[in-house]
Structure formats: structure tokens, C-alpha cells
Design a protein around this motif. Structure first.
Motif, PDB file in Angstrom:
ATOM      1  N   GLN A  75       0.792  -1.160  -0.003  1.00  0.00           N
ATOM      2  CA  GLN A  75       0.139  -0.096  -0.061  1.00  0.00           C
ATOM      3  C   GLN A  75       0.942   1.275  -0.115  1.00  0.00           C
ATOM      4  N   TRP A  76       1.947   1.239   0.786  1.00  0.00           N
ATOM      5  CA  TRP A  76       2.992   2.389   1.121  1.00  0.00           C
ATOM      6  C   TRP A  76       3.482   2.607  -0.271  1.00  0.00           C
ATOM      7  N   LYS A  77       3.940   1.715  -1.213  1.00  0.00           N
ATOM      8  CA  LYS A  77       4.493   1.706  -2.366  1.00  0.00           C
ATOM      9  C   LYS A  77       3.775   2.388  -3.509  1.00  0.00           C
ATOM     10  N   SER A  78       2.475   2.005  -3.251  1.00  0.00           N
ATOM     11  CA  SER A  78       1.397   2.561  -4.376  1.00  0.00           C
ATOM     12  C   SER A  78       1.190   4.228  -3.991  1.00  0.00           C
ATOM     13  N   LEU A  79       1.516   4.560  -2.822  1.00  0.00           N
ATOM     14  CA  LEU A  79       1.370   5.973  -2.620  1.00  0.00           C
ATOM     15  C   LEU A  79       2.357   6.881  -2.830  1.00  0.00           C
ATOM     16  N   ILE A  80       3.649   6.084  -3.018  1.00  0.00           N
ATOM     17  CA  ILE A  80       5.011   7.083  -3.284  1.00  0.00           C
ATOM     18  C   ILE A  80       5.005   8.205  -4.252  1.00  0.00           C
ATOM     19  N   PRO A  81       4.242   7.976  -5.462  1.00  0.00           N
ATOM     20  CA  PRO A  81       4.312   9.205  -6.364  1.00  0.00           C
ATOM     21  C   PRO A  81       3.691  10.508  -5.607  1.00  0.00           C
ATOM     22  N   ILE A 110      10.631   7.612  -8.961  1.00  0.00           N
ATOM     23  CA  ILE A 110      10.847   7.340  -7.537  1.00  0.00           C
ATOM     24  C   ILE A 110      10.345   5.944  -7.152  1.00  0.00           C
ATOM     25  N   SER A 111       9.070   5.650  -7.551  1.00  0.00           N
ATOM     26  CA  SER A 111       8.619   4.386  -7.019  1.00  0.00           C
ATOM     27  C   SER A 111       8.855   3.071  -7.826  1.00  0.00           C
ATOM     28  N   MET A 123       9.750  14.344   1.579  1.00  0.00           N
ATOM     29  CA  MET A 123       8.293  14.329   1.268  1.00  0.00           C
ATOM     30  C   MET A 123       8.120  15.326   0.426  1.00  0.00           C
ATOM     31  N   ILE A 124       6.844  15.355  -0.275  1.00  0.00           N
ATOM     32  CA  ILE A 124       6.360  16.648  -1.275  1.00  0.00           C
ATOM     33  C   ILE A 124       6.415  17.945  -0.186  1.00  0.00           C
ATOM     34  N   ASP A 165       8.714  13.658  -2.738  1.00  0.00           N
ATOM     35  CA  ASP A 165       9.464  14.502  -3.846  1.00  0.00           C
ATOM     36  C   ASP A 165      10.512  13.616  -4.450  1.00  0.00           C
ATOM     37  N   TRP A 166      11.217  12.813  -3.492  1.00  0.00           N
ATOM     38  CA  TRP A 166      12.104  11.930  -3.980  1.00  0.00           C
ATOM     39  C   TRP A 166      12.523  10.844  -3.075  1.00  0.00           C
ATOM     40  N   LEU A 167      12.872   9.641  -3.323  1.00  0.00           N
ATOM     41  CA  LEU A 167      13.145   8.564  -2.405  1.00  0.00           C
ATOM     42  C   LEU A 167      14.359   7.687  -3.476  1.00  0.00           C
TER      43      LEU A 167
END
Length: 450
Positions: free
Chosen positions: A14-20, A87-88, A423-424, A24-26
Motif C-alpha cells: 500500500q505504501w509503494k502505491s502512494l509513493i508518487p 521514484i517508485s 516528502m513533497i 518528492d524523492w526517494l
């Protein structure tokens, strides 16, 4: 206790789906061995789209190869540069192209904590599984191959004075080259490394030219403490200098207490809060923005914010705020260098929470995949780690960028994860600024500018 693997993976997916939407960068970097500490070193280079900076990590091995102190070079993409879809897209089992090992130091024993000297962050101190502490000049130390049977690198300085193992409590003074430590002996120990630091860079490489690879750590130069402070009834888990004074500092421990010390008035507590929490206190941080405020994190899963002008009532800790957003022991707390009301906390539940004191009592949305109604003050929850987040640090050279490490042995079967992320900015910028930008964007879409 080992976590339910299916629930961990579901949360992580679930977290990976929310990365975009949230970042801002990961950068995600798989570690063969867990790292119990991560710290930023000096910034090396500023380019158009990214910066390059040192990062210090440990490698906690199973004994088949030596434990090491790792110096890495990290490339940090600047804000609003990385594409959301990029980034994801990473492989959890792979090493990040943004993180490259620069040098390896074969450490005498485990590396439980790393702290850099503010006056020269090429100089670091390390805690290990023994009473001694080690000081390293990471630039002049030779690069070593951490093969089975390799003898430990020789530290530039050994700090003696503890009577039992000192594993985690470690702090470097912002104003003087002082080192502070705590251990299982219930002691808080202070050293001055003034005279030795001045000669490290000058004599370090020369003294090593004649040393053999099998020189033992204890053969390096050593110094005893300037002072030893007594007041804890159990293991000292963390220590922290006052940001504006080399003579004032605080400590927390397994006796649930928070102690403030003043070296100018003696080696007994200046102020002692007997029951700062209802459990062991694992971590403490002193605000660099307002020296009245101190954060503590505990095995009782909470973070407390104390005002040193009014620390206790009836012998019990009297925090001005209690933050309840973790489900397991809190392992690390740190104030944000950019904004005085913001801090982070990481815990054994796998989350790194970002809090804003100014949002306590206000309705707010959270960058959290978990909570619809977040705890007061919580506005972002980094859920990218699949096991306990043992350490993190804000990057003072790159605003709002954080490095965090997890020990994944309990959930994924071994190794660890390093993540460097930001974070953004819409999550932490002032609301009026965000609304003005949204209005401008809306006007451009509709063909007019308000």
C-alpha cells in the motif's frame, strides 16, 4: 516478537502505491547486513540537479565477516527534479545507484552508534559492544577489505572510563570537541578531545605508515574522561548536549528517568525527573531552536516533550505534550533543523513519524497510509521500512531530506534497508503559501491569472 509477514507485506504494498503522491524523492538501498546507525557527513559537491554528500553507516554482521564502519557517497536529487513514476520504481533486493560505498573501516566489535563531530564531521565517534569508545578520522583511515579474519582497523583515539559495556548513549558537543557517553555501568562520562583532534589530520596518516595490519585497537592512543556523572539507577540509553552549552547536557535510561546535568556545579544531577515515562526511555533530543524543549522516546510507545522550566510534578514527569502514534517502542527522536515545531520519531513498529507541535489541536490531513484520523500533531508517516526503524537523521545540508535505516531480520529474513527520502513540500509548507500556489495553478488551467 516476529511480525505477521502477510500484514507487513500488505502495508508495504500500500505504501509503494502512494509513493508518487507523498514523496518528492526517494532512494531505496538494500543492505546485506543491518545497520544500527546512519549519519550524514560533509557535503562534497553541488550540481545543477543533485548534490553529493558523505553518509556514515554500520554493518552488523553475524560474525562470518568483520563488523564495519562504512563511508558512502550519496547523490541526492534536488527538489522538484525526480519524476513521480521514477521514484517508485525500485527493487527491494537491489542496491541503489544513488548510494556508493567509498571506504570501509574494519571495526573492533559491533558498531552500535555513530556520531560526527560538528566542528569537523570527518571525525566520528563510534560505540561498540565494550566499555571503550573509538574516534576515527574517516578521511585519513585506510580503506580496508572486510574479509574473514581481517584484523580491526586502528582507531585514531580510544576513549576509556566506562566500567561496563557502553553501547548506545553517545553525543558530540555542538560548541566544543567534547564527547558524552552512557552505558550499562549507569554512568554518564565526558571527555575532551581538544588536544588530540588538532593533531589527527596532521599525524594520522604518518603514524599509520609504520603500523601493521594486525595492530590491535587497544594499541592506539587513549585518553581518560574529564568527568564522570552518577545519578542513574539502570543502563543509560541516550545522552544529548544542550545546543548552546558544553557544560549542560541530559541523559535518559532504563530507570525511566530524565536527568539534566551541569558540569559547572558538580557530577550529580542538576534536575532529575524520576518517572519521565512508564517504561524504559530509549532516546532523547534537545531542541536546537529553543533550549527549553527536550524530546524523549520510550518503550511505552510514546514521545514526550518536556519544558525544562517545569519538568515534573510530585516526582512524576510533567510533559507539555504527549505524542501517541506508535505501536511499539520508540527508538529515535530528532528535532527538524528547518522548522522549530517539527520533529521525527522512529520505532520498532516500522514507522518513522513526522510531527508538528503547531498542528496539535487542529484538524489536519496526514501523509499516512494507515490513519484516517491521525493522532494530534502527526502529519506524515513514512512506512517504507518493513521492520524496526533503528535510526534516522535529518540532513541539515539538504532541507527536509532524511536518511533512515531498518533492521529487517525479523520480517524479511535478514539484512537491512537504507532509505533516503524527502516528502513533497505541499505537506510541510505554510497553508496560505500552498493555497496561493493552487489558486495560481487553477488560474493557469482556466486561462487566466488572478
Amino acid at each position: 516478537m516476529k511480525k505477521d509477514q502477510s500484514s507487513v507485506e500488505a502495508r508495504y504494498t500500500q505504501w509503494k502505491s502512494l509513493i508518487p503522491c507523498l514523496y518528492d524523492w526517494l532512494a531505496n538501498h538494500n543492505l546485506v547486513w543491518p545497520s544500527l546507525s546512519c549519519r550524514w557527513g560533509p557535503q562534497l559537491e553541488q550540481a545543477t540537479y543533485k548534490t553529493r554528500q558523505r553518509l556514515y553507516l554500520s554493518e552488523q554482521t553475524d560474525g562470518t565477516v568483520p563488523n564495519t564502519l562504512v563511508i558512502a557517497n550519496c547523490e541526492i536529487v534536488k527538489p522538484r527534479i525526480a519524476a513521480a513514476e521514477h521514484i517508485s520504481q525500485f527493487n527491494e533486493e537491489a542496491r541503489s545507484p544513488f548510494v556508493k560505498k567509498y571506504k570501509t573501516i574494519v571495526h573492533p566489535g559491533e558498531v552500535n552508534r555513530i556520531r560526527e563531530l560538528p566542528q569537523n564531521n570527518n571525525i566520528v565517534a563510534t560505540h561498540t559492544d565494550s566499555p571503550e569508545l573509538y574516534i576515527w578520522d574517516v578521511e585519513t583511515q585506510p580503506n580496508r577489505n572486510a574479509a574473514l579474519g581481517a584484523h580491526p582497523s586502528r582507531p585514531d583515539l580510544v576513549l576509556t572510563g566506562h566500567q561496563d559495556n557502553a553501547e548506545f548513549a553517545l553525543s558530540m558537543c555542538p560548541t566544543e570537541p567534547f564527547v558524552l557517553s552512557g552505558g550499562k555501568d549507569k554512568l554518564v562520562v565526558l571527555w575532551s578531545i581538544q588536544d588530540h583532534i588538532a593533531t589527527l589530520a596532521e599525524t594520522g596518516s604518518n603514524s599509520r605508515q609504520g603500523s601493521k595490519p594486525n595492530d590491535k585497537a587497544k594499541e592506539g592512543p587513549s585518553i581518560g574522561p574529564r568527568c564522570i556523572f552518577r545519578g542513574h539507577q539502570d543502563t543509560v540509553e541516550d545522552v544529548q548536549f544542550c545546543p548552546s552549552s558544553a557544560q549542560e547536557f541530559c541523559s535518559v535510561g532504563d530507570d525511566s528517568s530524565l536527568i539534566l546535568w551541569d558540569a559547572r556545579v558538580g557530577n550529580t544531577p542538576a534536575v532529575k525527573v524520576e518517572k519521565a515515562h512508564v517504561g524504559d526511555v530509549h532516546c532523547v533530543d534537545w531542541s536546537p531552536h529553543d533550549i527549553n524543549f527536550i524530546l524523549t522516546g520510550s518503550a511505552d510507545t510514546t514521545v514526550h516533550m518536556f519544558d525544562r522550566r517545569n519538568l515534573s510534578s510530585g516526582g512524576v514527569g510533567f510533559p507539555v505534550h504527549k505524542f501517541e502514534g506508535h505501536d511499539a517502542a520508540v527508538l529515535c527522536v530528532q528535532w527538524c533543523p528547518e522548522k522549530s515545531s517539527v520533529f521525527g520519531s522512529s520505532a520498532e513498529d516500522g514507522f518513522l513519524n513526522i510531527w508538528d507541535i503547531e498542528r496539535v489541536g487542529k484538524a489536519s490531513s496526514s501523509g499516512s497510509p494507515k490513519a484516517q484520523n491521525p493522532p494530534p500533531g502527526l502529519f506524515f508517516q513514512h512506512a517504507g521500512h518493513r521492520d524496526k526503524v533503528v535510526d534516522f537523521q535529518w540532513n541539515s545540508s539538504d532541507p527536509w531530506t532524511i536518511a533512515s535505516v531498518s533492521d529487517d531480520c525479523g520480517s524479511t529474513g535478514g539484512g537491512g534497508t537504507l532509505q533516503i527520502w524527502r516528502m513533497i513540500d505541499l505537506l510541510y509548507r505554510p497553508e496560505e503559501e500552498v493555497l496561493a500556489e493552487l489558486d495560481k495553478y487553477k488560474g493557469q488551467i482556466l486561462g487566466y491569472v488572478p
